[in-house]
Design an enzyme around this catalytic site. Sequence first.
Site, PDB file in Angstrom:
ATOM      1  N   ASP A 122       4.629   6.680   9.659  1.00 38.07           N
ATOM      2  CA  ASP A 122       4.421   7.490   8.465  1.00 38.07           C
ATOM      3  C   ASP A 122       4.101   8.918   8.889  1.00 38.07           C
ATOM      4  O   ASP A 122       3.375   9.151   9.852  1.00 38.07           O
ATOM      5  CB  ASP A 122       3.261   6.907   7.642  1.00 38.07           C
ATOM      6  CG  ASP A 122       2.902   7.782   6.467  1.00 38.07           C
ATOM      7  OD1 ASP A 122       3.617   7.726   5.450  1.00 38.07           O
ATOM      8  OD2 ASP A 122       1.929   8.561   6.591  1.00 38.07           O
ATOM      9  N   GLU A 153       5.230   5.431  -2.389  1.00 37.36           N
ATOM     10  CA  GLU A 153       5.869   4.625  -3.435  1.00 37.36           C
ATOM     11  C   GLU A 153       7.067   5.361  -4.033  1.00 37.36           C
ATOM     12  O   GLU A 153       8.046   4.750  -4.431  1.00 37.36           O
ATOM     13  CB  GLU A 153       4.865   4.283  -4.540  1.00 37.36           C
ATOM     14  CG  GLU A 153       3.858   3.209  -4.168  1.00 37.36           C
ATOM     15  CD  GLU A 153       4.483   1.836  -3.946  1.00 37.36           C
ATOM     16  OE1 GLU A 153       5.613   1.594  -4.425  1.00 37.36           O
ATOM     17  OE2 GLU A 153       3.839   0.988  -3.293  1.00 37.36           O
ATOM     18  N   GLY A 186       1.031   0.232   3.904  1.00 41.61           N
ATOM     19  CA  GLY A 186       1.830  -0.875   3.403  1.00 41.61           C
ATOM     20  C   GLY A 186       3.263  -0.508   3.075  1.00 41.61           C
ATOM     21  O   GLY A 186       4.182  -1.293   3.321  1.00 41.61           O
ATOM     22  N   THR A 210      -2.345   1.043   9.266  1.00 45.62           N
ATOM     23  CA  THR A 210      -3.294   2.149   9.468  1.00 45.62           C
ATOM     24  C   THR A 210      -4.183   2.390   8.264  1.00 45.62           C
ATOM     25  O   THR A 210      -4.998   3.302   8.270  1.00 45.62           O
ATOM     26  CB  THR A 210      -2.524   3.439   9.797  1.00 45.62           C
ATOM     27  OG1 THR A 210      -1.624   3.735   8.718  1.00 45.62           O
ATOM     28  CG2 THR A 210      -1.747   3.296  11.090  1.00 45.62           C
ATOM     29  N   LYS A 223       6.587 -10.885   3.455  1.00 46.55           N
ATOM     30  CA  LYS A 223       7.427 -10.139   2.516  1.00 46.55           C
ATOM     31  C   LYS A 223       7.706  -8.715   2.990  1.00 46.55           C
ATOM     32  O   LYS A 223       6.891  -8.095   3.661  1.00 46.55           O
ATOM     33  CB  LYS A 223       6.764 -10.095   1.136  1.00 46.55           C
ATOM     34  CG  LYS A 223       6.749 -11.441   0.452  1.00 46.55           C
ATOM     35  CD  LYS A 223       6.501 -11.349  -1.038  1.00 46.55           C
ATOM     36  CE  LYS A 223       5.096 -10.952  -1.389  1.00 46.55           C
ATOM     37  NZ  LYS A 223       4.830 -11.075  -2.826  1.00 46.55           N
ATOM     38  N   PHE A 250      -8.202   2.902  13.032  1.00 46.71           N
ATOM     39  CA  PHE A 250      -7.334   3.755  12.205  1.00 46.71           C
ATOM     40  C   PHE A 250      -7.979   4.059  10.853  1.00 46.71           C
ATOM     41  O   PHE A 250      -7.762   5.129  10.275  1.00 46.71           O
ATOM     42  CB  PHE A 250      -5.983   3.066  11.956  1.00 46.71           C
ATOM     43  CG  PHE A 250      -5.046   3.063  13.126  1.00 46.71           C
ATOM     44  CD1 PHE A 250      -4.501   4.242  13.609  1.00 46.71           C
ATOM     45  CD2 PHE A 250      -4.694   1.870  13.738  1.00 46.71           C
ATOM     46  CE1 PHE A 250      -3.615   4.235  14.688  1.00 46.71           C
ATOM     47  CE2 PHE A 250      -3.811   1.849  14.805  1.00 46.71           C
ATOM     48  CZ  PHE A 250      -3.274   3.037  15.290  1.00 46.71           C
ATOM     49  N   HIS A 338      -1.598  -9.315 -10.123  1.00 47.24           N
ATOM     50  CA  HIS A 338      -0.227  -8.842  -9.949  1.00 47.24           C
ATOM     51  C   HIS A 338       0.670  -9.229 -11.126  1.00 47.24           C
ATOM     52  O   HIS A 338       1.871  -9.422 -10.972  1.00 47.24           O
ATOM     53  CB  HIS A 338       0.348  -9.388  -8.639  1.00 47.24           C
ATOM     54  CG  HIS A 338      -0.297  -8.811  -7.424  1.00 47.24           C
ATOM     55  ND1 HIS A 338      -1.575  -9.154  -7.038  1.00 47.24           N
ATOM     56  CD2 HIS A 338       0.139  -7.891  -6.533  1.00 47.24           C
ATOM     57  CE1 HIS A 338      -1.884  -8.477  -5.930  1.00 47.24           C
ATOM     58  NE2 HIS A 338      -0.867  -7.706  -5.612  1.00 47.24           N
TER      59      HIS A 338
END
Length: 446
Positions: A122, A153, A186, A210, A223, A250, A338
């Site tokens: 990243d 995102e 993520g 991290t 996943k 991290f 979720h």
Amino acid sequence: MPVSEEAFAPAAPATVPQEAQQTDFQLVRVKSTWCRIKKGEPLSNCEDKITLSEAKIGECISEGGISWTIEAPIYFCYKVVETYNVLDPSNTTLLWGHITDPLQLELATSSKRKLRRFIVIDEVVDELYGSKVREYFEENNVQHKILALPTTEETKSMDLVLNILQEVQNFSIDRRTEPIIAIGGGVCLDIVGLAASLYRRRTPYIRVPTTLLSYVDASVGAKNGVNFLQCKNKLGGYTPPVASFLDRSFIQSIPRRHISNGLGEILKMALMKHKGLFDLLKSHGKYLLDTKFQSYSGSTDHGDAALQTTRIAIETMLEELAPNLWEDDLDRLVDFGHLISPELEMRVLPSLMHGEAVNIDMAFMTYVAHVRELITAEEKEQIIQCMRGLELPVWHGGCSWSLIKKALMERLKHSGGQPRMPLPTGLGVAGNSFDPYSAQEVIVKK
């Protein structure tokens, strides 16, 4: 009109349908050739090495023809490894920690072949740790390519996956011995996981989380995926990494809000199945936020709350994921929080982070559980107060009834027409019992 002789011919006797003949075969390999033998038949007594597969072939012969049914179990083995100072050049975890077989490890470490690694990081993490990553591979004499990307995102798309794949192709990795390494939160881990699963149909990859959220959630499962048509993780698959290397150091570099964001997923596991974890979060939540999940030996009042919290969160998560890695069983406790959150998170981007959206969902479902008399008023208040103590939002203006209805319909559509959703039935206990109309009751009462 003349009548043909055929009209008076005796009718042919009706054919009796024959029963289908079913034969089951097991598969064996002799030398380099696989062949099938009837189940129950003795294996050959030849001196050649024989390998017996767990796969099976069923053959059914009927009047309509022949059909074969194949049972082929897919085996995955991956490691989740707690480590410290993973970027210290003397720590070889990042080079060899993914290898489980001692013989393979010996062969790899003694090989004269130059090590090569492709790393996706990243871009924010690259600013903080990029020099250490480069120094690590240079000190270990590893030929490497580091690709720094904006993994958010908003950028979590197939375009970014294809960008990675183009660079992987240019670097020309060996898909058997040179795992791709993902270093980031993520989103980064999800994108790289999907890219690796697509390249040469499955290339091994390693996750190095991290952020707190990715440390306890994205890094431990199978996943991967990207957003598509404004829908969260609409494209993806189930391909676990060969290893995830967890280094809490991290986490000290991320903002306080990101710590709180990760605590949302930890609280999920606490509410679903571990009262002790819930008590830890209630008692030490502020301390964990203040110390950013670092361990300090001088803290007698808190012990090693960070270590206990992360370990319990990961262990409980693995207990739920490992038996159901491909989500064949849709009754999943880890789906708590979720139901509404995917729709909410994408609708209000970038104002809510993932763990915050999950917590708003959990807060709403806590009220649903109370309306259904699954939890007491006192338990409901304890949960909401714990959320606030972890500095997590419990509501958002974007969480309208129309959004909730849409999310409920999406869940129903993708759950075989059955409203599957876990709800707390106490503190640290839960059950899959959800009636969509209970959500409407909560809206009316609020």
